[in-house]
Design a protein around this motif. Structure first.
Motif, PDB file in Angstrom:
ATOM      1  N   GLY A  62      14.605 -19.545  24.062  1.00  0.00           N
ATOM      2  CA  GLY A  62      15.208 -19.284  25.366  1.00  0.00           C
ATOM      3  C   GLY A  62      15.602 -17.820  25.492  1.00  0.00           C
ATOM      4  N   MET A  63      15.261 -17.203  26.619  1.00  0.00           N
ATOM      5  CA  MET A  63      15.585 -15.793  26.845  1.00  0.00           C
ATOM      6  C   MET A  63      15.589 -15.500  28.347  1.00  0.00           C
ATOM      7  N   ARG A  64      15.939 -14.270  28.706  1.00  0.00           N
ATOM      8  CA  ARG A  64      15.963 -13.856  30.102  1.00  0.00           C
ATOM      9  C   ARG A  64      14.746 -12.990  30.385  1.00  0.00           C
ATOM     10  N   MET A  65      14.066 -13.278  31.506  1.00  0.00           N
ATOM     11  CA  MET A  65      12.906 -12.478  31.908  1.00  0.00           C
ATOM     12  C   MET A  65      12.967 -12.307  33.419  1.00  0.00           C
ATOM     13  N   ASP A  66      12.953 -11.073  33.876  1.00  0.00           N
ATOM     14  CA  ASP A  66      13.014 -10.768  35.303  1.00  0.00           C
ATOM     15  C   ASP A  66      14.182 -11.484  35.982  1.00  0.00           C
ATOM     16  N   GLY A  67      15.320 -11.559  35.309  1.00  0.00           N
ATOM     17  CA  GLY A  67      16.516 -12.157  35.886  1.00  0.00           C
ATOM     18  C   GLY A  67      16.563 -13.673  35.843  1.00  0.00           C
ATOM     19  N   ARG A  68      15.582 -14.297  35.223  1.00  0.00           N
ATOM     20  CA  ARG A  68      15.537 -15.763  35.127  1.00  0.00           C
ATOM     21  C   ARG A  68      15.717 -16.193  33.680  1.00  0.00           C
ATOM     22  N   SER A  69      16.265 -17.377  33.492  1.00  0.00           N
ATOM     23  CA  SER A  69      16.312 -17.985  32.168  1.00  0.00           C
ATOM     24  C   SER A  69      15.003 -18.730  31.955  1.00  0.00           C
ATOM     25  N   ILE A  70      14.319 -18.418  30.872  1.00  0.00           N
ATOM     26  CA  ILE A  70      13.005 -19.026  30.629  1.00  0.00           C
ATOM     27  C   ILE A  70      12.903 -19.464  29.162  1.00  0.00           C
ATOM     28  N   VAL A  71      11.865 -20.260  28.889  1.00  0.00           N
ATOM     29  CA  VAL A  71      11.530 -20.622  27.522  1.00  0.00           C
ATOM     30  C   VAL A  71      10.268 -19.842  27.183  1.00  0.00           C
ATOM     31  N   GLY A  72      10.328 -18.949  26.186  1.00  0.00           N
ATOM     32  CA  GLY A  72       9.251 -18.020  25.890  1.00  0.00           C
ATOM     33  C   GLY A  72       7.917 -18.674  25.577  1.00  0.00           C
ATOM     34  N   CYS A  73       7.933 -19.856  24.972  1.00  0.00           N
ATOM     35  CA  CYS A  73       6.670 -20.498  24.599  1.00  0.00           C
ATOM     36  C   CYS A  73       6.056 -21.258  25.773  1.00  0.00           C
ATOM     37  N   LYS A  74       6.738 -21.290  26.919  1.00  0.00           N
ATOM     38  CA  LYS A  74       6.208 -21.958  28.102  1.00  0.00           C
ATOM     39  C   LYS A  74       5.716 -20.949  29.137  1.00  0.00           C
ATOM     40  N   GLU A  75       6.317 -19.757  29.137  1.00  0.00           N
ATOM     41  CA  GLU A  75       6.060 -18.755  30.172  1.00  0.00           C
ATOM     42  C   GLU A  75       4.683 -18.134  29.994  1.00  0.00           C
ATOM     43  N   ARG A  76       3.768 -18.438  30.900  1.00  0.00           N
ATOM     44  CA  ARG A  76       2.419 -17.886  30.824  1.00  0.00           C
ATOM     45  C   ARG A  76       2.426 -16.426  31.268  1.00  0.00           C
ATOM     46  N   MET A  77       1.602 -15.604  30.629  1.00  0.00           N
ATOM     47  CA  MET A  77       1.538 -14.190  30.984  1.00  0.00           C
ATOM     48  C   MET A  77       0.494 -13.980  32.071  1.00  0.00           C
TER      49      MET A  77
END
Ligand code: FES
Length: 77
Positions: A62-77
């Motif tokens: 879990g981390m912050r990306m572009d102001g959102r809370s996300i799960v890194g292994c789910k967030e597609r690039m």
């Protein structure tokens, strides 16, 4: 694909933090956690982050990306 990330880095000697830019070549199927692994392996071995299951179950990445809370292994690039 070319991926560019800006990541906040902390300098323990100075106590300052800086936004550092990383650019890497990543496969089309890469998620954010894959890109962080590429950066750590090829560009900056001091990069530290948490991960465990890589299957969107444990929440360790879990981390912050572009102001959102996300799960890194789910967030597609
Ligand atoms: S590593 Fe477990 S949810 Fe991402």
């Amino acid at each position: 694909m070319d991926v560019a990330l800006k990541i906040w880095r902390y300098n323990p000697q100075s106590g300052e933090r800086e936004l550092k830019r990383y650019e890497v070549d990543a496969p089309e199927w890469a998620c954010l956690l894959d890109v962080l692994d590429i950066i750590k392996d090829r560009v900056d071995g001091t990069l530290a982050y948490r991960k465990s299951c890589r299957m969107m179950i444990c929440g360790s990445c879990g981390m912050r990306m572009d102001g959102r809370s996300i799960v890194g292994c789910k967030e597609r690039m």
